[in-house]
Design an enzyme around this catalytic site. Structure first.
Site, PDB file in Angstrom:
ATOM      1  N   LYS A 221      73.227  76.869  49.555  1.00 22.01           N
ATOM      2  CA  LYS A 221      72.537  76.030  50.530  1.00 22.01           C
ATOM      3  C   LYS A 221      71.337  75.295  49.930  1.00 22.01           C
ATOM      4  O   LYS A 221      70.880  75.590  48.819  1.00 22.01           O
ATOM      5  CB  LYS A 221      72.114  76.870  51.737  1.00 22.01           C
ATOM      6  CG  LYS A 221      73.281  77.182  52.669  1.00 22.01           C
ATOM      7  CD  LYS A 221      72.826  77.719  54.005  1.00 22.01           C
ATOM      8  CE  LYS A 221      73.970  77.734  55.010  1.00 22.01           C
ATOM      9  NZ  LYS A 221      73.555  78.273  56.310  1.00 22.01           N
ATOM     10  N   ARG A 255      78.550  85.365  54.418  1.00 25.00           N
ATOM     11  CA  ARG A 255      79.449  84.206  54.457  1.00 25.00           C
ATOM     12  C   ARG A 255      79.288  83.448  53.139  1.00 25.00           C
ATOM     13  O   ARG A 255      78.210  82.922  52.843  1.00 25.00           O
ATOM     14  CB  ARG A 255      79.099  83.325  55.656  1.00 25.00           C
ATOM     15  CG  ARG A 255      80.006  82.126  55.857  1.00 25.00           C
ATOM     16  CD  ARG A 255      79.605  81.349  57.104  1.00 25.00           C
ATOM     17  NE  ARG A 255      80.447  80.195  57.321  1.00 25.00           N
ATOM     18  CZ  ARG A 255      80.210  78.987  56.802  1.00 25.00           C
ATOM     19  NH1 ARG A 255      79.133  78.788  56.044  1.00 25.00           N
ATOM     20  NH2 ARG A 255      81.037  77.978  57.043  1.00 25.00           N
TER      21      ARG A 255
END
Length: 286
Positions: A221, A255
């Protein structure tokens, strides 16, 4: 006990959720699993490498071309049914904020609805309750789906995370979602700047202390990229470092894009914490 689909996970058992994007414009894989066969190959590989959950998404999280509910369903529903047919024991999650898409994928065999946008459609929890599906309750700070944060401020980011995610979790259980199938997610990058996401990681034990299983979606991210000043394809090491910290602080579900690497990190942390025996222990015994 965390119970998702046909699977039950012990209190100290880390769970990997593998990302399979059914989008042509995903930020990390640029549509490599948009077509059916590469996507099914990705599922097979992820399961072989240790993923217990497959998270299927039909809409890119960030801004981009408009995707209607009908198109999102077209990308995901048939694929969910095929994954269910080929992998009957795997837990299938679908990343959606729309209740009508949630209804369709649950009909096709999905076990979990991953609501990454903070309950923006309150009817999604009702769908999860009706089908007995699991639900991920994510903090997005009130952001609308597919928007980027702009000058977001919090008096106390973790206090806001706790208030919103626990509130969503309690509402879900009140609606009839099985309590053992509800997870909370701090929502790294969603409605947050990099400093917010770093603080959420540092204080993750406060989420764990609520008793709700904590899911973290850290993989490659922007907060990792900004912290290390690395482009998307060079964020794996930063992601794995953040994964190790999250595991030490008690997160349960991860995740990820890189399943095999994450499995090694989680196994190592679990062994250091005393929750897992070494795979081999010959040193000093010969």
């Amino acid at each position: 006990m965390l119970r998702l689909g046909r699977r039950e996970f012990a209190p100290h058992e880390p769970v990997i959720m593998a990302i399979v994007n059914r989008t042509p414009d995903s930020f990390y894989d640029q549509g490599s699993t948009f077509r059916d066969e590469p996507a099914l190959a990705r599922v097979e590989q992820a399961v072989a490498e240790g993923a217990a959950i497959i998270d299927i998404g039909g809409v890119k999280a960030g801004p981009g071309e408009e995707v209607s509910a009908e198109e999102e369903a077209r990308r995901t529903v048939g694929f969910v049914a095929e994954v269910r047919r080929r992998f009957p024991d795997v837990v299938i999650s679908v990343d959606t904020w729309r209740h009508d898409v949630g209804e369709a994928v649950c009909e096709a065999g999905a076990d979990v609805l991953n609501n990454a946008w903070g309950g923006v459609d309150p009817r999604l929890a009702e769908v999860a309750a009706r089908y007995g599906a699991g639900l991920v309750c994510t903090h997005a700070g009130g952001a609308r789906p597919r928007t980027r944060p702009h000058r977001v401020t919090y008096e106390d980011v973790m206090a806001d995370i706790l208030e919103r995610t626990v509130g969503l979790a309690e509402r879900a259980v009140a609606l009839g979602v099985p309590r053992e199938s509800v997870m909370i997610d701090p929502g790294h990058d969603f409605g947050k700047n990099t400093r917010h996401s770093l603080e959420a990681t540092r204080r993750l034990d406060e989420m764990v202390a609520t008793g709700w299983p904590v899911l973290v979606s850290l993989s490659n991210k922007d907060f990792v990229g900004e912290t290390l000043d690395r482009p998307v394809k060079e964020r794996v090491l930063g992601t794995l470092a953040t994964t190790a910290v999250s595991a030490w602080l008690g997160a349960r579900v991860y995740r990820v894009h890189e399943v095999a690497e994450t499995r090694q990190v989680l196994d190592m942390v679990a062994s250091i914490a005393g929750h897992r025996d070494p795979a081999v222990a010959r040193r000093g015994l010969a």
